[in-house]
Design a protein around this motif. Structure first.
Motif, PDB file in Angstrom:
ATOM      1  N   GLU A 156       6.715   5.157   1.250  1.00 24.18           N
ATOM      2  CA  GLU A 156       6.857   6.591   1.475  1.00 24.18           C
ATOM      3  C   GLU A 156       6.828   7.312   0.135  1.00 24.18           C
ATOM      4  O   GLU A 156       7.286   6.814  -0.875  1.00 24.18           O
ATOM      5  N   GLU A 157       6.279   8.510   0.123  1.00 22.42           N
ATOM      6  CA  GLU A 157       6.223   9.315  -1.081  1.00 22.42           C
ATOM      7  C   GLU A 157       6.760  10.701  -0.779  1.00 22.42           C
ATOM      8  O   GLU A 157       6.841  11.123   0.365  1.00 22.42           O
ATOM      9  N   ASP A 158       7.126  11.410  -1.854  1.00 20.46           N
ATOM     10  CA  ASP A 158       7.638  12.770  -1.679  1.00 20.46           C
ATOM     11  C   ASP A 158       6.570  13.652  -1.066  1.00 20.46           C
ATOM     12  O   ASP A 158       5.400  13.595  -1.458  1.00 20.46           O
ATOM     13  N   ASP A 159       7.005  14.471  -0.119  1.00 20.01           N
ATOM     14  CA  ASP A 159       6.072  15.354   0.567  1.00 20.01           C
ATOM     15  C   ASP A 159       5.907  16.639  -0.230  1.00 20.01           C
ATOM     16  O   ASP A 159       6.289  17.719   0.194  1.00 20.01           O
ATOM     17  N   THR A 160       5.335  16.500  -1.458  1.00 16.03           N
ATOM     18  CA  THR A 160       5.223  17.659  -2.331  1.00 16.03           C
ATOM     19  C   THR A 160       4.091  18.591  -1.927  1.00 16.03           C
ATOM     20  O   THR A 160       4.101  19.766  -2.254  1.00 16.03           O
ATOM     21  N   ASP A 161       3.115  18.063  -1.193  1.00 20.05           N
ATOM     22  CA  ASP A 161       1.959  18.871  -0.815  1.00 20.05           C
ATOM     23  C   ASP A 161       2.139  19.570   0.520  1.00 20.05           C
ATOM     24  O   ASP A 161       1.315  20.375   0.925  1.00 20.05           O
ATOM     25  N   GLY A 162       3.189  19.237   1.234  1.00 17.87           N
ATOM     26  CA  GLY A 162       3.455  19.898   2.499  1.00 17.87           C
ATOM     27  C   GLY A 162       2.634  19.397   3.656  1.00 17.87           C
ATOM     28  O   GLY A 162       2.693  19.952   4.744  1.00 17.87           O
ATOM     29  N   HIS A 163       1.817  18.344   3.442  1.00 19.79           N
ATOM     30  CA  HIS A 163       0.999  17.871   4.564  1.00 19.79           C
ATOM     31  C   HIS A 163       0.987  16.358   4.660  1.00 19.79           C
ATOM     32  O   HIS A 163       0.200  15.804   5.406  1.00 19.79           O
ATOM     33  N   LYS A 164       1.815  15.671   3.885  1.00 17.31           N
ATOM     34  CA  LYS A 164       1.816  14.214   3.919  1.00 17.31           C
ATOM     35  C   LYS A 164       2.786  13.711   4.973  1.00 17.31           C
ATOM     36  O   LYS A 164       3.348  14.461   5.738  1.00 17.31           O
ATOM     37  N   GLY A 165       2.985  12.416   4.965  1.00 19.65           N
ATOM     38  CA  GLY A 165       3.907  11.829   5.917  1.00 19.65           C
ATOM     39  C   GLY A 165       3.351  10.589   6.568  1.00 19.65           C
ATOM     40  O   GLY A 165       4.094   9.791   7.105  1.00 19.65           O
ATOM     41  N   GLY A 166       2.042  10.366   6.507  1.00 21.53           N
ATOM     42  CA  GLY A 166       1.450   9.198   7.134  1.00 21.53           C
ATOM     43  C   GLY A 166      -0.024   9.399   7.361  1.00 21.53           C
ATOM     44  O   GLY A 166      -0.533  10.528   7.290  1.00 21.53           O
ATOM     45  N   PRO A 167      -0.764   8.307   7.635  1.00 19.85           N
ATOM     46  CA  PRO A 167      -2.215   8.426   7.814  1.00 19.85           C
ATOM     47  C   PRO A 167      -2.620   9.315   8.980  1.00 19.85           C
ATOM     48  O   PRO A 167      -3.588  10.057   8.894  1.00 19.85           O
ATOM     49  N   THR A 168      -1.881   9.242  10.100  1.00 20.45           N
ATOM     50  CA  THR A 168      -2.233  10.075  11.261  1.00 20.45           C
ATOM     51  C   THR A 168      -2.083  11.551  10.929  1.00 20.45           C
ATOM     52  O   THR A 168      -2.976  12.366  11.195  1.00 20.45           O
TER      53      THR A 168
ATOM     54  N   TYR B  14      -2.039  12.938   7.999  1.00 21.65           N
ATOM     55  CA  TYR B  14      -2.973  13.384   6.963  1.00 21.65           C
ATOM     56  C   TYR B  14      -4.355  13.650   7.549  1.00 21.65           C
ATOM     57  O   TYR B  14      -4.996  14.659   7.218  1.00 21.65           O
ATOM     58  N   LEU B  15      -4.823  12.750   8.420  1.00 12.00           N
ATOM     59  CA  LEU B  15      -6.141  12.960   9.030  1.00 12.00           C
ATOM     60  C   LEU B  15      -6.123  14.177   9.950  1.00 12.00           C
ATOM     61  O   LEU B  15      -7.079  14.957   9.992  1.00 12.00           O
TER      62      LEU B  15
ATOM     63  N   PRO C  13       0.831  -1.214   0.000  1.00 10.48           N
ATOM     64  CA  PRO C  13       0.000   0.000   0.000  1.00 10.48           C
ATOM     65  C   PRO C  13       0.861   1.257   0.000  1.00 10.48           C
ATOM     66  O   PRO C  13       1.821   1.358   0.765  1.00 10.48           O
ATOM     67  N   SER C  14       0.540   2.176  -0.873  1.00 12.40           N
ATOM     68  CA  SER C  14       1.250   3.454  -0.897  1.00 12.40           C
ATOM     69  C   SER C  14       0.533   4.437   0.011  1.00 12.40           C
ATOM     70  O   SER C  14      -0.601   4.198   0.431  1.00 12.40           O
ATOM     71  N   PHE C  15       1.195   5.540   0.286  1.00 12.58           N
ATOM     72  CA  PHE C  15       0.520   6.533   1.121  1.00 12.58           C
ATOM     73  C   PHE C  15      -0.708   7.086   0.413  1.00 12.58           C
ATOM     74  O   PHE C  15      -1.718   7.386   1.051  1.00 12.58           O
ATOM     75  N   SER C  16      -0.636   7.207  -0.922  1.00  9.46           N
ATOM     76  CA  SER C  16      -1.791   7.741  -1.649  1.00  9.46           C
ATOM     77  C   SER C  16      -3.011   6.850  -1.459  1.00  9.46           C
ATOM     78  O   SER C  16      -4.148   7.330  -1.443  1.00  9.46           O
ATOM     79  N   MET C  17      -2.791   5.523  -1.289  1.00 11.72           N
ATOM     80  CA  MET C  17      -3.916   4.623  -1.066  1.00 11.72           C
ATOM     81  C   MET C  17      -4.514   4.873   0.325  1.00 11.72           C
ATOM     82  O   MET C  17      -5.732   4.892   0.507  1.00 11.72           O
TER      83      MET C  17
ATOM     84  N   GLU D   3       3.166   8.552  13.155  1.00  9.99           N
ATOM     85  CA  GLU D   3       4.410   9.010  12.529  1.00  9.99           C
ATOM     86  C   GLU D   3       4.818  10.358  13.125  1.00  9.99           C
ATOM     87  O   GLU D   3       3.964  11.142  13.564  1.00  9.99           O
ATOM     88  N   VAL D   4       6.099  10.605  13.156  1.00 11.12           N
ATOM     89  CA  VAL D   4       6.630  11.820  13.792  1.00 11.12           C
ATOM     90  C   VAL D   4       6.043  13.077  13.165  1.00 11.12           C
ATOM     91  O   VAL D   4       5.768  14.062  13.857  1.00 11.12           O
ATOM     92  N   TYR D   5       5.827  13.024  11.858  1.00 12.31           N
ATOM     93  CA  TYR D   5       5.324  14.219  11.184  1.00 12.31           C
ATOM     94  C   TYR D   5       3.965  14.651  11.721  1.00 12.31           C
ATOM     95  O   TYR D   5       3.625  15.836  11.691  1.00 12.31           O
ATOM     96  N   SER D   6       3.185  13.689  12.230  1.00  9.79           N
ATOM     97  CA  SER D   6       1.861  14.037  12.759  1.00  9.79           C
ATOM     98  C   SER D   6       1.975  14.939  13.984  1.00  9.79           C
ATOM     99  O   SER D   6       1.091  15.759  14.244  1.00  9.79           O
ATOM    100  N   TYR D   7       3.076  14.805  14.738  1.00  4.66           N
ATOM    101  CA  TYR D   7       3.271  15.679  15.902  1.00  4.66           C
ATOM    102  C   TYR D   7       3.468  17.123  15.448  1.00  4.66           C
ATOM    103  O   TYR D   7       2.987  18.071  16.090  1.00  4.66           O
ATOM    104  N   LEU D   8       4.180  17.302  14.349  1.00  3.66           N
ATOM    105  CA  LEU D   8       4.394  18.659  13.829  1.00  3.66           C
ATOM    106  C   LEU D   8       3.081  19.250  13.315  1.00  3.66           C
ATOM    107  O   LEU D   8       2.825  20.449  13.491  1.00  3.66           O
ATOM    108  N   ILE D   9       2.259  18.403  12.667  1.00 10.47           N
ATOM    109  CA  ILE D   9       0.947  18.871  12.221  1.00 10.47           C
ATOM    110  C   ILE D   9       0.123  19.329  13.420  1.00 10.47           C
ATOM    111  O   ILE D   9      -0.519  20.384  13.404  1.00 10.47           O
ATOM    112  N   ALA D  10       0.132  18.522  14.484  1.00  8.85           N
ATOM    113  CA  ALA D  10      -0.628  18.866  15.689  1.00  8.85           C
ATOM    114  C   ALA D  10      -0.081  20.135  16.330  1.00  8.85           C
ATOM    115  O   ALA D  10      -0.854  20.940  16.866  1.00  8.85           O
ATOM    116  N   MET D  11       1.229  20.330  16.307  1.00  6.47           N
ATOM    117  CA  MET D  11       1.811  21.567  16.845  1.00  6.47           C
ATOM    118  C   MET D  11       1.332  22.777  16.052  1.00  6.47           C
ATOM    119  O   MET D  11       1.062  23.847  16.620  1.00  6.47           O
TER     120      MET D  11
END
Length: 500
Positions: free
Chosen positions: A223-235, A237-238, A186-190, A266-274
């Motif tokens: 993993e995919e390139d974070d071209t949209d600035g908000h990807k990184g994992g399901p957590t 993204y939601l 499964p890719s992140f896009s899926m 994923e760690v990136y979700s912590y930055l989104i939450a911040m």
């Protein structure tokens, strides 16, 4: 898109016979298959019809698969006899698909193999055969970029049918798990598509449950390139989806709840939450400014002690959440994220008006090699001035002596406005005089605000020294009119004669 009900076109008897070949395969068992495919195909009818050329040619007009980006009007002309023979042999199910395709390998073009995938992904066909064909293509190193995109599109269509058919979330996750058995990780896009489908259908709670299930099972994805600035994992993204809709507090609570439940976002979700914490603090600050304006206009009552306490607690709770998230990033993430963490903390403390903490983050950013913009230094300087943090002000003004006149005027103007906001008019008057001594003229509104503040204080205390000193300095610089001096002299002539 391909129907999820078309993943298997066999009855349970045929299913059991055919799936025996997969027992013992790494990461796969007949038992795990039974969790997904019987549920998906329970409304399917057996379809073991031998394909005829005319029947196969009609598959371009089916309604259950929308793959126009892969099919063209010339596809029918590209189908050779080898293609029809392959379809017929595969539908007979007398031999392994890999044996059939291996025997006919030289007679099938790359395009025809793609069309085989599309054919078996139709509703009413044996869609598991499509996965077997894909697995064979992967083992033969015949999966190019276009074929991979085609198979991902087919998988996404199956997932969409499951979701639209209101199947259990576990069934959706099972399908993602089993796709890995044929080399289609499964890719992140899926993952993103599943979350988006639930979200757009208004099933937001199901989107949350899906992410929880993915984390519980430890499902990995490409993993995919974070071209949209908000990807990184399901957590992440939601959490981002929640934040985009303005549900900042929900976004923060969601990520923290997952982490404290023993799951591992994923760690990136912590930055989104911040980021969501920053936005919520900013919205709180704007709301408070509006309420204070209404209170001054007499439209609403002034805040009482209880309300002030509730506001301060809400703000401190938000900051505590932000600090906790930053600790998790530093604990679990790489050192390259430290600068981003301090940047988020800086924004938090600026929005909440915590000058000393904000100043500390400026130096922390500098230590990790992420120099903050000069405007941020000025904003923090103004906050510290409003709170009359003399030591912090001195540190932040270091270097202004060697900066350009424009940069110096900008910093001192922020300092002046900070003093005005905090009601420190003696310090504000000294700042105006310092700017004049340096040949820098403060803005008219800033000068007027200082004079107004000093006049109000005269009415309360009767002290006019600072006011007179500032008026004289402004007059010497031709920045104050005689009418203002006349009014002042008329009201306080005894004091002025003594002073002069």
């Amino acid at each position: 898109m391909a129907s999820a009900q078309g993943i298997v076109s066999l009855t349970r008897l045929c299913f059991a016979v055919k799936r025996q070949r997969f027992i013992g395969r790494k990461g796969f068992s007949a038992q795990s298959c039974a969790r997904v495919f019987p549920i998906i195909c329970k409304h399917q009818k057996p379809n073991l019809v031998v394909a005829k050329s005319s029947k196969v040619r009609d598959f371009r007009v089916f309604n259950s698969v929308q793959l126009d980006q892969f099919l063209t009007s010339d596809d029918e002309d590209e189908m050779g006899e080898g293609f029809f023979e392959a379809i017929e042999e595969l539908e007979r199910m007398a031999r392994e698909p890999s044996d059939v395709l291996g025997e006919m390998n030289d007679r099938l073009t790359a395009r025809e193999l793609q069309l085989v995938l599309v054919y078996f992904s139709q509703e009413g066909r044996d869609s598991w055969c499509a996965l077997e064909v894909f697995e064979w293509l992967r083992k033969e190193n015949r999966v190019d970029k276009e074929t991979m995109e085609l198979m991902v599109s087919i998988m996404c269509s199956w997932v969409k049918k499951l979701i639209e058919g209101e199947h259990d979330i576990g069934d959706v996750v099972d399908l993602l798990v089993e796709s890995d058995c044929v080399g289609l990780k499964p890719s992140f896009s899926m993952m993103e598509k599943v979350i988006s489908l639930y979200w757009e259908m208004g099933e937001k709670e199901k989107a949350v449950l899906f992410v929880k299930e993915v984390l519980k099972r430890g499902i990995t994805y490409l993993e995919e390139d974070d071209t949209d600035g908000h990807k990184g994992g399901p957590t992440g993204y939601l959490a981002w989806k929640m934040m985009v809709e303005g549900n900042y507090r929900d976004s923060v609570t969601f990520v923290i709840h997952l982490r404290e439940s023993g799951l591992k976002p994923e760690v990136y979700s912590y930055l989104i939450a911040m980021t969501a914490v920053v936005k919520e603090l900013n919205e709180l600050a704007k709301a408070l400014r509006k309420l204070k304006g209404f209170a001054r206009a007499g439209l609403v009552a002034e805040f009482d002690t209880e309300n002030i306490g509730l506001i301060e607690k809400y703000q401190s709770d938000l900051i505590a959440d932000g600090v906790q998230l930053s600790n998790w990033v530093i604990e679990e993430g790489s050192s390259s994220l430290h600068g981003v963490v301090h940047e988020r903390l800086l924004a938090m403390y600026i929005c909440s008006g915590h000058g000393l903490e904000a100043e500390r983050q400026l130096w922390e950013m500098k230590l990790v090699g992420k120099e903050a913009d000069a405007d941020l230094y000025d904003i923090v300087l103004a906050i510290c001035a409003s709170q009359k943090e003399a030591n912090a002000i001195g540190r932040l003004l270091t270097g202004t002596d060697v900066s350009s006149s424009l940069r110096k005027k900008k910093s001192l103007s922020w300092l002046l406005r900070g003093y005005i906001k905090g009601g420190h008019f003696d310090d504000a008057a000294e700042t105006v005089i310092k700017m004049l001594d340096l040949g820098l003229h403060p803005e008219f509104l800033d000068r007027a605000a200082v004079l107004q503040g000093l006049r109000k204080r005269i009415q309360q205390s009767g002290c006019v020294d600072t006011y007179l000193k500032l008026c004289k300095r402004l007059s010497d610089s031709n920045l104050i009119g005689p009418c203002l001096l006349y009014l002042f002299i008329k009201k306080y002539k005894l004091w002025i004669i003594k002073t002069l």
